[in-house]
Design an enzyme around this catalytic site. Structure first.
Site, short mmCIF file in Angstrom:
data_model
loop_
_atom_site.label_atom_id
_atom_site.label_comp_id
_atom_site.label_asym_id
_atom_site.label_seq_id
_atom_site.Cartn_x
_atom_site.Cartn_y
_atom_site.Cartn_z
N LYS A 260 0.74 -1.43 -0.02
CA LYS A 260 -0.01 0.19 -0.01
C LYS A 260 1.09 1.38 -0.10
CE LYS A 260 -3.80 -2.41 2.20
NZ LYS A 260 -4.37 -2.72 3.25
N GLN B 286 -4.78 -1.40 9.59
CA GLN B 286 -4.48 -2.68 9.00
C GLN B 286 -5.39 -3.93 9.89
OE1 GLN B 286 -3.14 -3.50 5.69
NE2 GLN B 286 -4.08 -5.58 6.12
N ASP C 204 -10.92 2.97 4.28
CA ASP C 204 -11.58 1.46 4.17
C ASP C 204 -13.12 1.66 4.17
OD1 ASP C 204 -10.06 -0.62 3.94
OD2 ASP C 204 -9.66 -1.10 5.98
#
Ligand code: NAP
Length: 286
Positions: free
Chosen positions: A56, A100, A123
């Protein structure tokens, strides 16, 4: 003789999306001197999570974003992680925050997601963003579902009126994919582990999205000939190879278009994370 399915190239689609984002980031920098900032928080040293965070970071740098990874030790307390999120929420240069997952067991994942500023929740998992999606409003949408829709739009000129069956109802994939298909005016069925006669349900579908987590679960003879199949599954096989949730080798002979695993939905997820960072930047500072 029916033709084998068109194989939807997720790698190429993701590269094209990243190139587009890179152009937009360069234009923003030239116009305003501002650079969208993507901050990823990793707690602990789970090897798979470390690989995801590094890729990422790398891809965010490639599109010209300011990319920062905050690597915290496994023993980080929930209070310390909440304090880190509060700092990132308050920092105007931070456009997107991604924590994460999975987090270590002593941390309440829901409490952490709830603490992220919904305007920076790239997200798309914060209840406010999930609620906006459920209400058909604009907001930040989970990345993998967004990737599924972008791939579908590549092969289907219009989604309106099509029968879509989503197999799986997780918060991360199944539910948001179904909401996005509904927003695109599909007739949507969500199937799950308690669905009766799944094969018959899937056989009605013009679009099948499989998000189950079981290798080769969806059989070719469940598919309507010509259906478009989006395989979200990522399953590690005993030989170390990845397999999707669809029996690809057989399904490719029946479907009209199908995503492979790997190289289908997977690459779109990070590209959509970058897209969401840009969307969040534009909404707050654009
Ligand atoms: P999940 O939370 O485990 O959800 C799986 C869903 O499948 C559940 O809703 C479950 O139903 C349903 N299911 C299980 N067995 C079934 C059966 N026999 N018949 C019908 N439905 C059944 O998984 P997830 O997070 O959604 O992930 C699904 C897959 O996508 C996994 O392979 C994951 O690795 C992959 N994934 C890929 C990406 C990517 O970037 N490509 C991103 C995220 C996830 P119930 O609700 O009734 O239990």
């Amino acid at each position: 003789m029916p033709q084998p399915a068109h194989i939807i190239d997720g790698k190429a689609a993701a590269a094209a999306l990243r190139a587009e984002i890179g152009t937009e980031v360069a234009a923003i920098r030239a116009r305003s001197g501002l650079v969208p900032g993507l901050h990823v928080v990793l707690v602990g040293d789970d090897p798979a999570s470390r690989v995801y965070v590094t890729s990422k970071e790398k891809l965010a740098v490639e599109v010209g974003m300011n990319s920062v990874a905050h690597r915290l030790p496994t023993e980080t307390s929930e209070a310390d992680l909440l304090a880190k999120i509060a700092d990132l929420n308050a920092d105007d240069a931070v456009d997107g925050i991604l924590v994460q997952l999975p987090l270590p067991k002593h941390i309440d994942t829901g409490a952490i997601i709830d603490a992220i500023d919904p305007a920076k929740d790239i997200d798309g998992l914060h209840p406010i963003n999930a609620g906006r999606l459920a209400g058909g409003k604009t907001g930040l949408v989970p990345c993998t579902p967004l990737g599924c829709i972008l791939l579908l739009k590549q092969v289907l000129p219009t989604l309106a009126g099509l029968e879509a069956v989503v197999i799986g109802r997780s918060e991360l994939v199944g539910r948001p994919v179904a909401q996005l298909l509904l927003q695109a005016d599909c007739t949507v069925t969500i199937a799950h582990s308690r669905t009766r006669d799944l094969a018959a349900v899937v056989r009605r579908a013009d679009i099948v999205v499989a998000a189950v987590g079981r290798p080769h679960f969806v059989q070719a003879d469940w598919l309507k000939p010509g259906a478009t199949v989006i395989d979200v599954g990522i399953n590690r096989m005993p030989d170390g190879k990845l397999a999707g949730d669809v029996d690809f080798a057989e399904a490719v002979e029946v479907a009209g278009a199908i995503t492979p695993v790997p190289g289908g939905v997977g690459p779109m997820t990070i590209a959509c994370l970058l897209r969401n960072t840009l969307t969040a930047f534009e909404a707050r500072r654009g």
